[in-house]
Design a protein around this motif. Sequence first.
Motif, PDB file in Angstrom:
ATOM      1  N   LEU A   1       0.845  -1.195   0.000  1.00  0.00           N
ATOM      2  CA  LEU A   1       0.000   0.000   0.000  1.00  0.00           C
ATOM      3  C   LEU A   1       0.881   1.245   0.000  1.00  0.00           C
ATOM      4  CD1 LEU A   1      -2.541  -1.206   2.713  1.00  0.00           C
ATOM      5  CD2 LEU A   1      -2.924  -1.108   0.246  1.00  0.00           C
TER       6      LEU A   1
ATOM      7  N   ILE B   1      -4.807  -8.379   5.902  1.00  0.00           N
ATOM      8  CA  ILE B   1      -4.450  -7.115   6.556  1.00  0.00           C
ATOM      9  C   ILE B   1      -5.667  -6.474   7.208  1.00  0.00           C
ATOM     10  CG2 ILE B   1      -4.510  -6.061   4.246  1.00  0.00           C
ATOM     11  CD1 ILE B   1      -2.419  -4.617   7.054  1.00  0.00           C
TER      12      ILE B   1
ATOM     13  N   PRO C   1      -6.388  -2.993   8.521  1.00  0.00           N
ATOM     14  CA  PRO C   1      -5.854  -1.640   8.621  1.00  0.00           C
ATOM     15  C   PRO C   1      -6.420  -0.918   9.838  1.00  0.00           C
ATOM     16  CG  PRO C   1      -7.479  -1.743   6.858  1.00  0.00           C
ATOM     17  CD  PRO C   1      -7.366  -3.116   7.428  1.00  0.00           C
TER      18      PRO C   1
ATOM     19  N   ASN D   1     -12.241   1.138   6.019  1.00  0.00           N
ATOM     20  CA  ASN D   1     -12.251   1.478   4.593  1.00  0.00           C
ATOM     21  C   ASN D   1     -13.262   0.623   3.840  1.00  0.00           C
ATOM     22  OD1 ASN D   1     -10.904  -0.905   4.902  1.00  0.00           O
ATOM     23  ND2 ASN D   1      -9.207  -0.414   3.557  1.00  0.00           N
TER      24      ASN D   1
ATOM     25  N   GLN E   1     -14.864  -9.640  -0.977  1.00  0.00           N
ATOM     26  CA  GLN E   1     -13.449  -9.802  -0.632  1.00  0.00           C
ATOM     27  C   GLN E   1     -12.956 -11.176  -1.101  1.00  0.00           C
ATOM     28  OE1 GLN E   1     -11.526  -7.540   0.514  1.00  0.00           O
ATOM     29  NE2 GLN E   1      -9.801  -8.498   1.548  1.00  0.00           N
TER      30      GLN E   1
ATOM     31  N   TYR F   1     -12.361 -11.045  -4.679  1.00  0.00           N
ATOM     32  CA  TYR F   1     -11.135 -10.272  -4.937  1.00  0.00           C
ATOM     33  C   TYR F   1      -9.907 -11.182  -4.832  1.00  0.00           C
ATOM     34  CZ  TYR F   1      -7.800  -6.409  -3.974  1.00  0.00           C
ATOM     35  OH  TYR F   1      -6.757  -5.543  -3.968  1.00  0.00           O
TER      36      TYR F   1
ATOM     37  N   ARG G   1     -13.067  -9.768   7.366  1.00  0.00           N
ATOM     38  CA  ARG G   1     -12.735  -9.551   5.955  1.00  0.00           C
ATOM     39  C   ARG G   1     -11.311 -10.013   5.640  1.00  0.00           C
ATOM     40  NH1 ARG G   1     -12.525  -3.524   3.621  1.00  0.00           N
ATOM     41  NH2 ARG G   1     -10.814  -3.529   5.103  1.00  0.00           N
TER      42      ARG G   1
HETATM   43  P1  ADP Z   1      -7.420  -2.767  -6.406  1.00  0.00           P
HETATM   44  O1  ADP Z   1      -6.179  -3.127  -5.604  1.00  0.00           O
HETATM   45  O2  ADP Z   1      -7.758  -3.806  -7.438  1.00  0.00           O
HETATM   46  O3  ADP Z   1      -7.411  -1.376  -6.920  1.00  0.00           O
HETATM   47  P2  ADP Z   1      -9.204  -1.923  -4.280  1.00  0.00           P
HETATM   48  O4  ADP Z   1      -8.128  -1.251  -3.516  1.00  0.00           O
HETATM   49  O5  ADP Z   1     -10.269  -1.067  -4.882  1.00  0.00           O
HETATM   50  O6  ADP Z   1      -8.632  -2.909  -5.408  1.00  0.00           O
HETATM   51  O7  ADP Z   1      -9.913  -2.978  -3.333  1.00  0.00           O
HETATM   52  C1  ADP Z   1     -10.544  -4.114  -3.865  1.00  0.00           C
HETATM   53  C2  ADP Z   1     -11.088  -4.946  -2.742  1.00  0.00           C
HETATM   54  O8  ADP Z   1     -10.112  -5.090  -1.714  1.00  0.00           O
HETATM   55  C3  ADP Z   1     -12.310  -4.357  -2.086  1.00  0.00           C
HETATM   56  O9  ADP Z   1     -13.257  -5.384  -1.910  1.00  0.00           O
HETATM   57  C4  ADP Z   1     -11.842  -3.831  -0.777  1.00  0.00           C
HETATM   58  O10 ADP Z   1     -12.832  -4.040   0.232  1.00  0.00           O
HETATM   59  C5  ADP Z   1     -10.627  -4.681  -0.494  1.00  0.00           C
HETATM   60  N1  ADP Z   1      -9.597  -3.923   0.200  1.00  0.00           N
HETATM   61  C6  ADP Z   1      -9.064  -2.747  -0.149  1.00  0.00           C
HETATM   62  N2  ADP Z   1      -8.156  -2.341   0.733  1.00  0.00           N
HETATM   63  C7  ADP Z   1      -8.095  -3.308   1.669  1.00  0.00           C
HETATM   64  C8  ADP Z   1      -7.357  -3.490   2.855  1.00  0.00           C
HETATM   65  N3  ADP Z   1      -6.472  -2.588   3.281  1.00  0.00           N
HETATM   66  N4  ADP Z   1      -7.559  -4.606   3.566  1.00  0.00           N
HETATM   67  C9  ADP Z   1      -8.435  -5.514   3.174  1.00  0.00           C
HETATM   68  N5  ADP Z   1      -9.163  -5.393   2.068  1.00  0.00           N
HETATM   69  C10 ADP Z   1      -9.010  -4.320   1.329  1.00  0.00           C
END
Ligand code: ADP
Length: 226
Positions: free
Chosen positions: A53, A81, A83, A87, A101, A104, A148
Amino acid sequence: IPALKIENLSKVYGNDFEALKGISLEVEQGDFFALLGPNGAGKSTTIGIVCSLVSKSGGSVHVHGVDIDEDFPAAKKFIGIVPQEFNFNQFEKTFDILVNQGGYYGLPNALARERAEKYLKALGLWDKRDTQSRMLSGGMKRRLMIARALVHEPKLLILDEPTAGVDIEMRRSMWDFLQTINAQGTTIILTTHYLEEAEALCRNIAIINHGNIVENTSIRDLLKQL
Ligand code: ADP
Ligand code: ADP
């Protein structure tokens, strides 16, 4: 293979602010590990880099032997993770947040739904499965973040100040939950600025201050020194 191996990791924000000054540490599989330090020490930066990140300025990170620079998608599968800040999509229902999730992380939908149920139940949120995340209390949001992070059943769970701002009762039940999943084999790394939290939960500890690791030892040996 260590769950996490950080070597000579540095981070410069802006032109010249050194948030991490070449830190190294290793976390064995199955460990319960604390990264302890005051606000501003560099804990979130370290975790942010491990999860890609935050970009790093130098050094290397291996997760279960995988170099995050070479194959982050492979490394990512090992990591869950939690955080510090919430978010979520505020209007999404908790069950859907977990199912998405799972998607994803490439889980088939049926499995994602199974895991969503499993972890909502494990975190005491099953009766909130149709509730939008914005309607949850602070403690429930935090538990939802843990659920999550576990949907893809990562080998390594990383939590950034998991109990900051959580009341004592909730803190105890989160501690119990984390100890249970650690006993089941999940490696856990948490950041904290409470020594008592590290002492209650963790086996090994690194103390970070001003971007340097100033101590890296077992909790037992640390307490002997105090
Ligand atoms: P990308 O990395 O493909 O751009 P996003 O950041 O938009 O994707 O996040 C995609 C998915 O990951 C979402 O469902 C979101 O809830 C999850 N997500 C984003 N950031 C985190 C995090 N820090 N920890 C856990 N899940 C996350
Ligand atoms: P901790 O998690 O231990 O409180 P952080 O890793 O958040 O520490 O921050 C370490 C240092 O880096 C702090 O001095 C913080 O102000 C600074 N910092 C963090 N993020 C940024 C940023 N995006 N830009 C500039 N400085 C930052």
